[in-house]
Design an enzyme around this catalytic site. Structure first.
Site, PDB file in Angstrom:
ATOM      1  N   CYS A 153       1.338  -0.962   0.650  1.00 39.68           N
ATOM      2  CA  CYS A 153       0.389  -0.007  -0.098  1.00 39.68           C
ATOM      3  C   CYS A 153       0.907   1.305  -0.116  1.00 39.68           C
ATOM      4  O   CYS A 153       0.722   1.897  -1.001  1.00 39.68           O
ATOM      5  CB  CYS A 153      -1.414   0.138   0.919  1.00 39.68           C
ATOM      6  SG  CYS A 153      -0.432  -0.657   2.722  1.00 39.68           S
ATOM      7  N   ARG A 182       7.519 -11.009   5.067  1.00 37.06           N
ATOM      8  CA  ARG A 182       6.773 -11.261   6.337  1.00 37.06           C
ATOM      9  C   ARG A 182       7.910 -11.805   7.446  1.00 37.06           C
ATOM     10  O   ARG A 182       7.798 -12.728   6.775  1.00 37.06           O
ATOM     11  CB  ARG A 182       5.755 -10.197   6.587  1.00 37.06           C
ATOM     12  CG  ARG A 182       4.503 -10.268   6.004  1.00 37.06           C
ATOM     13  CD  ARG A 182       3.232  -9.904   5.498  1.00 37.06           C
ATOM     14  NE  ARG A 182       3.211  -8.900   5.232  1.00 37.06           N
ATOM     15  CZ  ARG A 182       1.428  -9.115   4.836  1.00 37.06           C
ATOM     16  NH1 ARG A 182       0.369 -10.055   5.628  1.00 37.06           N
ATOM     17  NH2 ARG A 182       0.568  -8.297   4.411  1.00 37.06           N
ATOM     18  N   GLN A 200       0.651 -11.087  -2.823  1.00 38.81           N
ATOM     19  CA  GLN A 200      -0.551 -10.745  -2.705  1.00 38.81           C
ATOM     20  C   GLN A 200      -1.250 -10.241  -4.462  1.00 38.81           C
ATOM     21  O   GLN A 200      -0.399 -10.117  -4.830  1.00 38.81           O
ATOM     22  CB  GLN A 200      -0.402  -9.306  -2.013  1.00 38.81           C
ATOM     23  CG  GLN A 200      -0.250 -10.150  -0.587  1.00 38.81           C
ATOM     24  CD  GLN A 200      -0.051  -8.530   0.443  1.00 38.81           C
ATOM     25  OE1 GLN A 200      -0.059  -7.467   0.269  1.00 38.81           O
ATOM     26  NE2 GLN A 200      -1.151  -9.121   1.371  1.00 38.81           N
ATOM     27  N   ASP A 202      -3.036  -7.659  -5.042  1.00 41.51           N
ATOM     28  CA  ASP A 202      -3.407  -6.949  -3.953  1.00 41.51           C
ATOM     29  C   ASP A 202      -4.091  -5.579  -4.706  1.00 41.51           C
ATOM     30  O   ASP A 202      -3.890  -5.605  -6.203  1.00 41.51           O
ATOM     31  CB  ASP A 202      -1.942  -6.394  -3.805  1.00 41.51           C
ATOM     32  CG  ASP A 202      -1.987  -5.207  -2.082  1.00 41.51           C
ATOM     33  OD1 ASP A 202      -3.064  -5.653  -1.874  1.00 41.51           O
ATOM     34  OD2 ASP A 202      -1.301  -4.990  -1.858  1.00 41.51           O
ATOM     35  N   HIS A 204      -5.863  -1.576  -4.606  1.00 45.20           N
ATOM     36  CA  HIS A 204      -6.232  -0.427  -3.194  1.00 45.20           C
ATOM     37  C   HIS A 204      -7.194   0.667  -4.179  1.00 45.20           C
ATOM     38  O   HIS A 204      -6.951   0.923  -5.393  1.00 45.20           O
ATOM     39  CB  HIS A 204      -4.493   0.664  -3.260  1.00 45.20           C
ATOM     40  CG  HIS A 204      -3.475  -0.742  -2.502  1.00 45.20           C
ATOM     41  ND1 HIS A 204      -2.857  -1.513  -2.421  1.00 45.20           N
ATOM     42  CD2 HIS A 204      -4.423  -0.336  -0.673  1.00 45.20           C
ATOM     43  CE1 HIS A 204      -2.548  -1.810  -1.406  1.00 45.20           C
ATOM     44  NE2 HIS A 204      -3.039  -1.380  -0.480  1.00 45.20           N
ATOM     45  N   LYS A 284     -12.277  -4.108   8.789  1.00 44.59           N
ATOM     46  CA  LYS A 284     -11.613  -5.041   7.764  1.00 44.59           C
ATOM     47  C   LYS A 284     -13.039  -5.900   7.529  1.00 44.59           C
ATOM     48  O   LYS A 284     -13.974  -6.534   8.198  1.00 44.59           O
ATOM     49  CB  LYS A 284     -10.818  -5.924   7.640  1.00 44.59           C
ATOM     50  CG  LYS A 284     -10.186  -6.964   8.396  1.00 44.59           C
ATOM     51  CD  LYS A 284      -9.208  -7.115   8.577  1.00 44.59           C
ATOM     52  CE  LYS A 284      -8.306  -8.729   9.580  1.00 44.59           C
ATOM     53  NZ  LYS A 284      -7.479  -9.557   9.779  1.00 44.59           N
ATOM     54  N   HIS A 330      -8.415  -0.865   0.971  1.00 39.16           N
ATOM     55  CA  HIS A 330      -7.089  -1.990   0.613  1.00 39.16           C
ATOM     56  C   HIS A 330      -8.259  -3.351   0.299  1.00 39.16           C
ATOM     57  O   HIS A 330      -9.354  -3.516   1.084  1.00 39.16           O
ATOM     58  CB  HIS A 330      -6.457  -2.381   1.960  1.00 39.16           C
ATOM     59  CG  HIS A 330      -5.642  -1.560   2.209  1.00 39.16           C
ATOM     60  ND1 HIS A 330      -4.382  -1.033   2.431  1.00 39.16           N
ATOM     61  CD2 HIS A 330      -6.367  -0.438   3.321  1.00 39.16           C
ATOM     62  CE1 HIS A 330      -4.072  -0.251   3.037  1.00 39.16           C
ATOM     63  NE2 HIS A 330      -5.266   1.037   3.097  1.00 39.16           N
TER      64      HIS A 330
END
Length: 453
Positions: A153, A182, A200, A202, A204, A284, A330
């Site tokens: 992000c 991570r 991911q 991902d 946004h 979330k 997100h």
């Protein structure tokens, strides 16, 4: 303890496994042996559970993955890092291509971002304060500290800030198959399901406060579409609220939570509230899919963020010419490519749907003299499918057995009879012979399996 007033209350039981354990979890204390077992009040319940465990073992992606030559792990050179073999990589490509195509058709734009950045970026985003224990140690270079990214992000935010945006530009939907890193503890790493480096799916979405509900509804529809295409129609939805450690104001959190609730209600989706389980920057929605063994897997997530845009001073010009801060959503649908692939392997027991199978058809010539015709057939079929010819000098029964073990969906057997007639003997994995067909009939029959993926 004791957990029971009498051992007489234990009826039908079975010891399952043993493992070493340190006293009170202290590696400097005595080593002990932990014994695991299970007990049920009825024998039928115990038998059913043991059957479930056996089926789960047979579906374990950590066994099937290497056996089917899909991926491997090499912990001696780094724990929690996945090596994709050609067969696994082609499945990943199919998933990623499908993912990109669908997103482009739904108003998203694809972007790419770096894997590292100066640690100051993570200080602005708040990750060093709220997420540091899950981040790899910084790398010292050129008198600066660089950090492997745990999230995508902040990079998307930097792209947003490259120019001033107008309300007419919103919503902006940016998607990235972004690899993040991570630092998961050694003890929780688990095959593809818990790793240290993963990609991911991902995205946004930068939008106005008035656009939140509609955008979340669109994401929920996209989630249902994707999960359905991969064979998952049964899932549970959880709304996670403000945790103890958070950034932003309680009022902002309340607005974000209400927006998520309203979107779920408008889609008539049942959900449970998961108090205190939101991420540090916002509430979330988590969606847990249920596989064929009724196990739940966390995949999709949607997070409304009123906080990080303010930390990065994001702005857009409104209708009246004033500057306002956009809302950031997100979202990930599959969660991560690695985790989702592990779930797929176990859900299908390695028998992937035809459109996903790395090798869709294997042609089995009975003898060497049939190889030229087999290769002509392959050249014809490979315009539509992923096809290989087994050219080895082996008995055809062995070729069939190995193709079955490798879970190839369809086999074409070619001998004198087939070459003379111009037809092909078609065999389906797990079912046996389906009959003889012309190459055009085989193409038509199998194309129907991929037309509505």
């Amino acid at each position: 303890g004791p957990h029971l007033s009498s051992t007489g209350e234990v009826k039908y039981f079975c010891l399952l496994s043993t493992s070493a354990s340190y006293w009170r979890g202290d590696e400097n204390r005595e080593s002990m042996q932990r014994i695991y077992g299970i007990s049920f009040p009825e024998k039928e319940q115990l038998d059913e559970y043991l059957k479930f465990l056996e089926e789960a073992r047979e579906r374990d992606h950590r066994t099937l993955g290497p056996k089917l030559d899909l991926f491997s792990l090499h912990p001696e050179f780094g724990s929690g890092l996945i090596y994709w073999h050609p067969k696994g990589a082609i499945i990943r490509k199919i998933i990623e291509d499908f993912w990109k195509d669908v997103h482009l058709k739904n108003g998203y734009q694809i972007i790419y971002t770096p894997h590292i950045a100066d640690i100051s970026l993570w200080e602005i985003s708040g990750h060093t304060g709220f997420y540091k224990e899950n981040m790899f140690a910084p790398m010292e270079m050129e008198a600066r500290a660089f950090q492997l990214k745990p999230m995508n992000c902040p990079f998307h935010i930097l792209i947003y800030n490259t120019k001033l945006r107008s309300y007419r530009d919103l919503p902006i939907r940016w998607a990235e198959l972004g690899t993040v890193y991570r630092y998961e503890k050694q003890g929780v790493l688990h095959g593809l399901l818990r790793v240290r480096g993963f990609t991911q799916d991902d995205a946004h979405i930068f939008c106005t406060e008035e656009q939140i509900e509609e955008e979340v509804i669109n994401v929920l529809e996209l989630v249902s579409f994707f999960l359905g295409k991969f064979g998952f129609t049964d899932y549970k939805i959880f709304l996670s609220t403000r945790p103890e450690k958070y950034v932003g104001s309680p009022d902002g959190w309340a607005k974000a939570t209400t927006a998520l609730e309203n979107a779920l209600k408008k889609k008539n989706m049942d959900y449970e509230t998961d108090p205190g389980e939101g991420v540090f920057y916002g509430p979330k929605i988590d969606i847990k899919i249920t596989d064929c063994l009724k196990r739940e897997w966390q995949c999709s997530t949607i997070q409304v963020d009123f906080n990080i845009p303010e930390r990065f001073h994001l702005k857009y010009t409104d209708k009246d010419g004033s500057f306002k801060t956009p809302i950031l959503i997100h979202r990930a649908i599959l969660g991560s490519i690695e985790r989702f692939f592990g779930v797929l392997i176990e859900h299908y027991k390695g028998n992937f749907p035809f459109w996903l199978a790395p090798e869709q058809i294997r042609i089995l010539p009975i003898s060497e003299r049939h190889i030229p015709y087999a290769e002509n057939v392959m050249n014809n079929l490979s315009q539509y499918f992923r096809v290989q010819v087994d050219r080895r000098n082996e008995k055809v029964n062995r070729k069939i057995r190995e193709a079955e073990e490798e879970k190839v969906p369809y086999m074409l057997i070619i001998g004198d009879k087939e070459e003379k007639s111009g037809k092909l003997a078609l065999r389906k994995h797990g079912e046996g012979m389906l009959g003889t067909f012309t190459p055009d009939e085989v193409i038509q029959k199998l194309k129907e399996l991929v037309v509505d993926r």
